[in-house]
Design a protein around this motif. Structure first.
Motif, PDB file in Angstrom:
ATOM      1  N   CYS A 115      -7.062  -7.214   8.037  1.00 54.80           N
ATOM      2  CA  CYS A 115      -7.287  -6.727   6.671  1.00 54.80           C
ATOM      3  C   CYS A 115      -6.372  -7.393   5.644  1.00 54.80           C
ATOM      4  CB  CYS A 115      -7.118  -5.216   6.624  1.00 54.80           C
ATOM      5  SG  CYS A 115      -8.341  -4.349   7.633  1.00 54.80           S
ATOM      6  N   GLY A 116      -5.478  -8.272   6.073  1.00 50.62           N
ATOM      7  CA  GLY A 116      -4.621  -9.015   5.151  1.00 50.62           C
ATOM      8  C   GLY A 116      -3.553  -8.182   4.462  1.00 50.62           C
ATOM      9  N   ILE A 117      -3.159  -7.071   5.062  1.00 51.91           N
ATOM     10  CA  ILE A 117      -2.115  -6.218   4.483  1.00 51.91           C
ATOM     11  C   ILE A 117      -0.770  -6.647   5.072  1.00 51.91           C
ATOM     12  CG2 ILE A 117      -1.291  -3.841   4.199  1.00 51.91           C
ATOM     13  CD1 ILE A 117      -4.014  -4.334   2.886  1.00 51.91           C
ATOM     14  N   HIS A 118       0.222  -6.862   4.228  1.00 51.73           N
ATOM     15  CA  HIS A 118       1.547  -7.265   4.707  1.00 51.73           C
ATOM     16  C   HIS A 118       2.147  -6.154   5.560  1.00 51.73           C
ATOM     17  CE1 HIS A 118       5.817  -8.360   4.641  1.00 51.73           C
ATOM     18  NE2 HIS A 118       5.369  -9.607   4.489  1.00 51.73           N
ATOM     19  N   LYS A 119       2.842  -6.540   6.626  1.00 50.22           N
ATOM     20  CA  LYS A 119       3.395  -5.563   7.569  1.00 50.22           C
ATOM     21  C   LYS A 119       4.400  -4.608   6.940  1.00 50.22           C
ATOM     22  CE  LYS A 119       7.106  -8.520   9.251  1.00 50.22           C
ATOM     23  NZ  LYS A 119       7.725  -9.121  10.411  1.00 50.22           N
ATOM     24  N   ASN A 120       4.981  -4.953   5.800  1.00 55.21           N
ATOM     25  CA  ASN A 120       5.952  -4.076   5.141  1.00 55.21           C
ATOM     26  C   ASN A 120       5.286  -3.049   4.216  1.00 55.21           C
ATOM     27  OD1 ASN A 120       8.069  -5.322   6.441  1.00 55.21           O
ATOM     28  ND2 ASN A 120       8.454  -6.747   4.781  1.00 55.21           N
ATOM     29  N   ASN A 121       3.989  -3.171   4.010  1.00 50.97           N
ATOM     30  CA  ASN A 121       3.277  -2.185   3.187  1.00 50.97           C
ATOM     31  C   ASN A 121       3.129  -0.878   3.957  1.00 50.97           C
ATOM     32  OD1 ASN A 121       2.959  -3.881   1.026  1.00 50.97           O
ATOM     33  ND2 ASN A 121       0.851  -4.424   1.492  1.00 50.97           N
ATOM     34  N   ASN A 122       2.988   0.196   3.236  1.00 51.31           N
ATOM     35  CA  ASN A 122       2.762   1.506   3.836  1.00 51.31           C
ATOM     36  C   ASN A 122       1.285   1.582   4.244  1.00 51.31           C
ATOM     37  OD1 ASN A 122       1.884   4.352   3.856  1.00 51.31           O
ATOM     38  ND2 ASN A 122       4.027   4.755   3.377  1.00 51.31           N
ATOM     39  N   PHE A 123       1.036   1.542   5.558  1.00 48.90           N
ATOM     40  CA  PHE A 123      -0.337   1.509   6.048  1.00 48.90           C
ATOM     41  C   PHE A 123      -1.110   2.784   5.710  1.00 48.90           C
ATOM     42  CE2 PHE A 123      -1.155  -2.080   9.111  1.00 48.90           C
ATOM     43  CZ  PHE A 123      -0.238  -2.902   8.516  1.00 48.90           C
ATOM     44  N   LEU A 124      -0.431   3.927   5.682  1.00 48.24           N
ATOM     45  CA  LEU A 124      -1.118   5.165   5.337  1.00 48.24           C
ATOM     46  C   LEU A 124      -1.629   5.110   3.899  1.00 48.24           C
ATOM     47  CD1 LEU A 124      -2.102   7.996   5.885  1.00 48.24           C
ATOM     48  CD2 LEU A 124       0.180   8.840   5.340  1.00 48.24           C
ATOM     49  N   ARG A 125      -0.785   4.677   2.979  1.00 42.54           N
ATOM     50  CA  ARG A 125      -1.220   4.574   1.575  1.00 42.54           C
ATOM     51  C   ARG A 125      -2.353   3.568   1.420  1.00 42.54           C
ATOM     52  NH1 ARG A 125       4.591   4.460  -0.553  1.00 42.54           N
ATOM     53  NH2 ARG A 125       5.155   6.638  -0.410  1.00 42.54           N
ATOM     54  N   CYS A 126      -2.261   2.458   2.130  1.00 43.63           N
ATOM     55  CA  CYS A 126      -3.337   1.453   2.077  1.00 43.63           C
ATOM     56  C   CYS A 126      -4.643   2.035   2.608  1.00 43.63           C
ATOM     57  CB  CYS A 126      -2.952   0.215   2.878  1.00 43.63           C
ATOM     58  SG  CYS A 126      -1.652  -0.777   2.121  1.00 43.63           S
ATOM     59  N   TYR A 127      -4.560   2.800   3.701  1.00 43.21           N
ATOM     60  CA  TYR A 127      -5.764   3.431   4.253  1.00 43.21           C
ATOM     61  C   TYR A 127      -6.357   4.421   3.247  1.00 43.21           C
ATOM     62  CZ  TYR A 127      -8.813   6.369   7.015  1.00 43.21           C
ATOM     63  OH  TYR A 127      -9.899   7.070   7.460  1.00 43.21           O
ATOM     64  N   ALA A 182      -6.099   4.439   0.138  1.00 38.09           N
ATOM     65  CA  ALA A 182      -6.634   3.725  -1.027  1.00 38.09           C
ATOM     66  C   ALA A 182      -7.923   2.973  -0.686  1.00 38.09           C
ATOM     67  CB  ALA A 182      -5.587   2.752  -1.565  1.00 38.09           C
ATOM     68  N   GLY A 183      -8.337   3.025   0.574  1.00 39.04           N
ATOM     69  CA  GLY A 183      -9.592   2.395   0.972  1.00 39.04           C
ATOM     70  C   GLY A 183      -9.477   0.921   1.331  1.00 39.04           C
ATOM     71  N   LYS A 184      -8.265   0.406   1.489  1.00 35.66           N
ATOM     72  CA  LYS A 184      -8.087  -1.023   1.764  1.00 35.66           C
ATOM     73  C   LYS A 184      -8.497  -1.413   3.175  1.00 35.66           C
ATOM     74  CE  LYS A 184      -4.658  -1.533  -1.743  1.00 35.66           C
ATOM     75  NZ  LYS A 184      -3.881  -2.486  -2.408  1.00 35.66           N
ATOM     76  N   PHE A 185      -8.609  -0.450   4.076  1.00 35.44           N
ATOM     77  CA  PHE A 185      -9.034  -0.739   5.439  1.00 35.44           C
ATOM     78  C   PHE A 185     -10.491  -0.347   5.685  1.00 35.44           C
ATOM     79  CE2 PHE A 185      -4.386   0.145   6.209  1.00 35.44           C
ATOM     80  CZ  PHE A 185      -4.036  -1.162   6.497  1.00 35.44           C
ATOM     81  N   GLY A 186     -11.111   0.355   4.745  1.00 40.23           N
ATOM     82  CA  GLY A 186     -12.432   0.906   5.029  1.00 40.23           C
ATOM     83  C   GLY A 186     -12.276   2.061   5.996  1.00 40.23           C
ATOM     84  N   ALA A 187     -13.282   2.261   6.831  1.00 40.55           N
ATOM     85  CA  ALA A 187     -13.235   3.279   7.885  1.00 40.55           C
ATOM     86  C   ALA A 187     -12.964   4.684   7.334  1.00 40.55           C
ATOM     87  CB  ALA A 187     -12.205   2.909   8.948  1.00 40.55           C
ATOM     88  N   ILE A 188     -13.440   4.939   6.123  1.00 40.47           N
ATOM     89  CA  ILE A 188     -13.310   6.260   5.518  1.00 40.47           C
ATOM     90  C   ILE A 188     -14.710   6.855   5.422  1.00 40.47           C
ATOM     91  CG2 ILE A 188     -12.682   7.518   3.415  1.00 40.47           C
ATOM     92  CD1 ILE A 188     -10.507   5.458   2.940  1.00 40.47           C
ATOM     93  N   PRO A 189     -14.891   8.103   5.837  1.00 37.90           N
ATOM     94  CA  PRO A 189     -16.236   8.679   5.788  1.00 37.90           C
ATOM     95  C   PRO A 189     -16.750   8.834   4.359  1.00 37.90           C
ATOM     96  CG  PRO A 189     -14.614  10.337   6.449  1.00 37.90           C
ATOM     97  CD  PRO A 189     -13.894   9.029   6.364  1.00 37.90           C
ATOM     98  N   ASP A 190     -18.044   8.627   4.201  1.00 36.16           N
ATOM     99  CA  ASP A 190     -18.707   8.854   2.915  1.00 36.16           C
ATOM    100  C   ASP A 190     -19.118  10.321   2.879  1.00 36.16           C
ATOM    101  OD1 ASP A 190     -20.145   8.847   0.577  1.00 36.16           O
ATOM    102  OD2 ASP A 190     -21.763   7.572   1.331  1.00 36.16           O
ATOM    103  N   LEU A 191     -18.364  11.112   2.152  1.00 34.97           N
ATOM    104  CA  LEU A 191     -18.555  12.565   2.175  1.00 34.97           C
ATOM    105  C   LEU A 191     -19.601  13.066   1.193  1.00 34.97           C
ATOM    106  CD1 LEU A 191     -14.790  13.543   2.471  1.00 34.97           C
ATOM    107  CD2 LEU A 191     -16.471  13.280   4.300  1.00 34.97           C
ATOM    108  N   GLY A 192     -19.919  12.284   0.185  1.00 33.15           N
ATOM    109  CA  GLY A 192     -20.868  12.748  -0.813  1.00 33.15           C
ATOM    110  C   GLY A 192     -20.258  13.807  -1.708  1.00 33.15           C
ATOM    111  N   SER A 193     -21.106  14.544  -2.378  1.00 28.82           N
ATOM    112  CA  SER A 193     -20.661  15.566  -3.320  1.00 28.82           C
ATOM    113  C   SER A 193     -20.335  16.874  -2.599  1.00 28.82           C
ATOM    114  CB  SER A 193     -21.750  15.823  -4.363  1.00 28.82           C
ATOM    115  OG  SER A 193     -21.391  16.928  -5.165  1.00 28.82           O
ATOM    116  N   PRO A 194     -19.293  17.593  -3.044  1.00 31.04           N
ATOM    117  CA  PRO A 194     -18.998  18.896  -2.455  1.00 31.04           C
ATOM    118  C   PRO A 194     -19.874  20.019  -3.031  1.00 31.04           C
ATOM    119  CG  PRO A 194     -17.333  18.358  -4.070  1.00 31.04           C
ATOM    120  CD  PRO A 194     -18.245  17.161  -3.978  1.00 31.04           C
TER     121      PRO A 194
END
Length: 146
Positions: free
Chosen positions: A112-124, A126-138
């Motif tokens: 994903c091209g994220i530097h190893k010193n970045n906070n992976f949780l914040r990157c996730y 923020a959607g930088k890794f994808g793999a986030i469910p599409d929840l639609g409207s509540p």
């Protein structure tokens, strides 16, 4: 089998079957960990975090990493707090993205091209890794049934 619980009101025993799902699951995982430490083997665990507090998941993985010698452990989890753990290297993290046709695509965090010193949780998050469910409207529209 019974577990002894110590409280300020005294001790009491609770049978294994009356323990919480998490306690029973963790006890089973500790038996698996013992086997991984005693002999080299590869083990796959689907949804390691099932019924477990995130701290127990992290502790279990830490015990494995500190005590095993040559065993490999592959786990799937929804516990994205692990992305912040010091013991998780980018080459250890894989994501699963569900495609529109229903198939799944797997890729490493390294890709994903994220530097190893970045906070992976914040990157996730923020959607930088994808793999986030599409929840639609509540909002539920009771008239349309959707």
């Amino acid at each position: 089998m019974e577990f002894n619980h110590r409280t300020e009101n005294g001790d009491y025993n609770l049978s294994f079957l009356n323990e919480s799902n998490g306690t029973r699951r963790y006890f089973g995982l500790i038996a698996i960990l013992k086997n991984l430490i005693e002999k080299k083997q590869v083990l796959f665990i689907d949804e390691l975090d099932n019924s477990l507090h995130p701290d127990l998941v992290s502790f279990f993985l830490t015990m494995f990493l500190f005590n095993s010698n040559g065993s490999q452990l592959f786990v799937s989890t929804h516990d994205y707090s692990l992305l912040e753990k010091d013991f998780m290297r980018p080459d250890m993290i894989w994501f699963c993205e569900k495609n529109k046709d229903g198939s799944s695509e797997y890729y490493q965090a390294l890709d994903c091209g994220i530097h190893k010193n970045n906070n992976f949780l914040r990157c996730y998050q923020a959607g930088k890794f994808g793999a986030i469910p599409d929840l639609g409207s509540p909002v539920i529209n009771m008239e349309s049934g959707v």
